[in-house]
Design a protein around this motif. Sequence first.
Motif, PDB file in Angstrom:
ATOM      1  N   VAL A 129       0.858  -1.186   0.000  1.00  0.00           N
ATOM      2  CA  VAL A 129       0.000   0.000   0.000  1.00  0.00           C
ATOM      3  C   VAL A 129       0.894   1.236   0.000  1.00  0.00           C
ATOM      4  O   VAL A 129       1.749   1.391   0.885  1.00  0.00           O
ATOM      5  CB  VAL A 129      -0.930   0.018   1.233  1.00  0.00           C
ATOM      6  N   ALA A 130       0.726   2.119  -0.981  1.00  0.00           N
ATOM      7  CA  ALA A 130       1.505   3.358  -1.034  1.00  0.00           C
ATOM      8  C   ALA A 130       0.949   4.346  -0.009  1.00  0.00           C
ATOM      9  O   ALA A 130      -0.229   4.709  -0.072  1.00  0.00           O
ATOM     10  CB  ALA A 130       1.451   3.948  -2.433  1.00  0.00           C
ATOM     11  N   VAL A 131       1.790   4.769   0.939  1.00  0.00           N
ATOM     12  CA  VAL A 131       1.315   5.650   2.005  1.00  0.00           C
ATOM     13  C   VAL A 131       1.864   7.071   1.903  1.00  0.00           C
ATOM     14  O   VAL A 131       1.335   7.986   2.538  1.00  0.00           O
ATOM     15  CB  VAL A 131       1.652   5.073   3.398  1.00  0.00           C
ATOM     16  N   GLY A 132       2.941   7.272   1.139  1.00  0.00           N
ATOM     17  CA  GLY A 132       3.500   8.619   1.080  1.00  0.00           C
ATOM     18  C   GLY A 132       4.610   8.745   0.061  1.00  0.00           C
ATOM     19  O   GLY A 132       5.037   7.765  -0.555  1.00  0.00           O
ATOM     20  N   GLU A 133       5.067   9.973  -0.113  1.00  0.00           N
ATOM     21  CA  GLU A 133       6.108  10.285  -1.091  1.00  0.00           C
ATOM     22  C   GLU A 133       7.278  10.963  -0.394  1.00  0.00           C
ATOM     23  O   GLU A 133       7.091  11.827   0.471  1.00  0.00           O
ATOM     24  CB  GLU A 133       5.534  11.201  -2.173  1.00  0.00           C
ATOM     25  N   ILE A 134       8.476  10.539  -0.760  1.00  0.00           N
ATOM     26  CA  ILE A 134       9.700  11.135  -0.216  1.00  0.00           C
ATOM     27  C   ILE A 134      10.395  11.927  -1.317  1.00  0.00           C
ATOM     28  O   ILE A 134      10.592  11.417  -2.428  1.00  0.00           O
ATOM     29  CB  ILE A 134      10.647  10.054   0.337  1.00  0.00           C
ATOM     30  N   ILE A 135      10.742  13.177  -1.021  1.00  0.00           N
ATOM     31  CA  ILE A 135      11.500  14.023  -1.947  1.00  0.00           C
ATOM     32  C   ILE A 135      12.811  14.411  -1.263  1.00  0.00           C
ATOM     33  O   ILE A 135      12.808  14.985  -0.165  1.00  0.00           O
ATOM     34  CB  ILE A 135      10.714  15.287  -2.338  1.00  0.00           C
ATOM     35  N   ILE A 136      13.936  14.072  -1.889  1.00  0.00           N
ATOM     36  CA  ILE A 136      15.261  14.437  -1.368  1.00  0.00           C
ATOM     37  C   ILE A 136      15.787  15.597  -2.205  1.00  0.00           C
ATOM     38  O   ILE A 136      16.004  15.459  -3.418  1.00  0.00           O
ATOM     39  CB  ILE A 136      16.230  13.242  -1.434  1.00  0.00           C
ATOM     40  N   ASP A 137      15.987  16.754  -1.562  1.00  0.00           N
ATOM     41  CA  ASP A 137      16.368  17.957  -2.305  1.00  0.00           C
ATOM     42  C   ASP A 137      17.622  18.627  -1.757  1.00  0.00           C
ATOM     43  O   ASP A 137      17.970  19.737  -2.160  1.00  0.00           O
ATOM     44  CB  ASP A 137      15.217  18.963  -2.316  1.00  0.00           C
TER      45      ASP A 137
END
Length: 433
Positions: free
Chosen positions: A285-293
Amino acid sequence: MIKNISHVLDDRIEEMDQKYKKVLGNLAANFAAATLKVKSRYFHRIGASGKGTLKIYDNVPEFPDHKIFSPGKCYPVIIRHSNCLSSDDDARLDPRGTAIRILSDDTEKSNTSLLDLTLKTGKAFHARTIGDFATWLVCGAAAREEHVKHAPHIRDAMWDSLRKADSYADLHYYSNICRLFRFEDGNEMYVKFKLRPFDETIDEDSGKVDPTGILPPETGAIPRDGNDTRPLLFLQDDFNRRVNSPNNVRYVLQLQIRSVPNTERLREAALDCTKPWDEKEYPYVAVGEIIIDEILAKEESENLEFNPFLRCHEVDVIRATLCSQSASLDHGRSLVYSICQHLRNNKPLPEAWRNFLDHSDVKVDLTGCPMENVIEKNDNQKVTLARSWYQNLWMVGKSGFVGSRSVAMPGVTVENEGSLAALSLAMKEEIVK
């Protein structure tokens, strides 16, 4: 036996049986000695790190209410990608790993870690228990090959973990080991983690290596292809370039959930990290998104100490008391991680850990390692024996005499418990005897 309470005990050690302590103690001592020798990580020595955010989706279908993984929550995160054994050349075939630190969303606790998760390529691990892992490390290639003849899924786990990587950001990473989730409704479930690229066209077989033998050779010794002209640390260069690009580096965090089985046998099977859960029965189940900036500075990256035992009520570590239990791998490795991280960063070693290493069969030279202070004692008041010995003895044993008309001692009876003189005389006579 009386415990020494002048130092803080580690409950991870206290709840182990003697065999578990011996197996883990020897394993920890071996890794500690290697850490002191190389002054670096034993596994996953080189890699690339970055900072960013984890945004939980506003709507996660079929996912119960959870305090941490709650709709709309946003957390600071740190990610560190790494090679398992290859410490000098990214082109070597190797399992690849990623560690995720989820920090508190409270601005006053922005540097406080909520969870530290360790994941790797491949859906399974090659050892079910900490005892199996220790045995695998010390046995030779012939013994390993004989073992996998009777356990082919172990062979599959070894090959499936290897990746020929072109980018850390184009791989799928799995926790293999599960945690205990406690939801808002009081329900408890087993949960595994997965990190996949945001680009759905990158499938889970990205970089997969086809088997060429019974087991892979030692990955740290696999040479790169002779025609490969990429820099030695091209994976780190690629990661840094992607983080600094307009799209940054993006991942999707997924969870695999199942109910806690109601029997010990079924729980052991569910916790067996050598066998993946059926994805049809327990889909991700996809629960969230991670963005590395943002790139993490090299020094800061080297000093990172990911703690697999970091837990909270909502996301707990499953404990073990025996080295033959499936949960012993996660429970036991957390202690080894902690000891080696302290030694690597020259941090004071708690007395409980030092004693744990001292009782192993492997001698580790800790003479140059700092040690945490024992619990400070308040010596402001000078303690003296203000009473005579028999009065102090009376005060210690008084609760046992109250309410009785006579005090029984071997061969002696004292009438009237209030008579200190008679009691002291009886005690003196007993001592002389």
